[in-house]
Scaffold this active site. Sequence first.
Site, PDB file in Angstrom:
ATOM      1  N   GLY A 239     -12.662 -19.402  49.766  1.00 12.01           N
ATOM      2  CA  GLY A 239     -13.562 -20.138  50.416  1.00 12.01           C
ATOM      3  C   GLY A 239     -14.749 -20.221  49.440  1.00 12.01           C
ATOM      4  N   GLY A 240     -16.160 -20.378  49.921  1.00 17.53           N
ATOM      5  CA  GLY A 240     -17.589 -20.267  49.223  1.00 17.53           C
ATOM      6  C   GLY A 240     -17.832 -19.173  48.546  1.00 17.53           C
TER       7      GLY A 240
ATOM      8  CG  ASP B 282     -22.245 -15.379  47.575  1.00 18.37           C
ATOM      9  OD1 ASP B 282     -23.138 -14.575  47.851  1.00 18.37           O
ATOM     10  OD2 ASP B 282     -21.817 -16.492  48.218  1.00 18.37           O
TER      11      ASP B 282
ATOM     12  CE  LYS C 127     -21.963 -17.882  51.354  1.00 22.48           C
ATOM     13  NZ  LYS C 127     -21.789 -16.539  50.680  1.00 22.48           N
TER      14      LYS C 127
END
Length: 269
Positions: free
Chosen positions: A136-137, A110, A73
């Site tokens: 993270g992503g 997300d 991502k």
Amino acid sequence: MSGITGTTRLYAVLGDPVTQVQAPAMLNPVFAELGVDAVLVPVHVEAAHLAEVVTGLQRTGNLDGLLITVPHKIDACAFADVLSRAVQASGSTNAMRREPDGTWTAENFDGAGFVLGMAAAGHELAGRRITLVGAGGAGGAIAASVLDAGAARLHVCDPDQGKLSALLDRLAAGRPGRVTGGPAPELERADVVVNATPLGLRPDDPLPFDPALLPPGAVVADIVMKPRETPLLRAAAAAGRPVHHGAHMLSHQLDLYREFFRLGGPGRP
């Protein structure tokens, strides 16, 4: 859609692994419902080959979009011409769209999907103390969105100091005093703790944190979608803590995907 033909438009979800992805099972029925001649397929891409796979797919004339999952991502942002506000804030993308002129726009749903899913389950985020495990992503997107939703305080933990520092720098802009970070999660005073790491995808993964250390009533949310009952959620339930499953984050992105990919449908352009 009655079947795949020479006119079928293509979408791909890229990840490593992809055995856990739920997007094809959720989006392909949407294509069928709307009468859209398209199909979404999983594509297993190791990090070392991400550039050649993405650039190759982007040159495929009948490919209209990409969904991006773990662990790509963040790196996939490099292959977009336009980055949305959510992508700039999170440093990651989970959806990319081919524009009519051939350029590519990156978006990230997300965070919005997570916040919508929490709200639908009755979990209030405004005014709450949130601990996020994983910078993270997906973690970056969730971090930005929970702050926009009014979280009083956000603590982000990740052992990767470089990744953590980059995310904290992006989040701190315009949000003085609301964001902290470190290598270990703050659990004792958290109202909601979110696992935004891949831990739980494999049966031998360690728990990202011990839910028994949380105060009574603290919600444990996991973004891992398969298995549905991750070891973390099982441990949290056994400790008497409310749990929130990963599938909610994706299911509440479906309408956002429909709009982003211009799929249309009843009452929609």
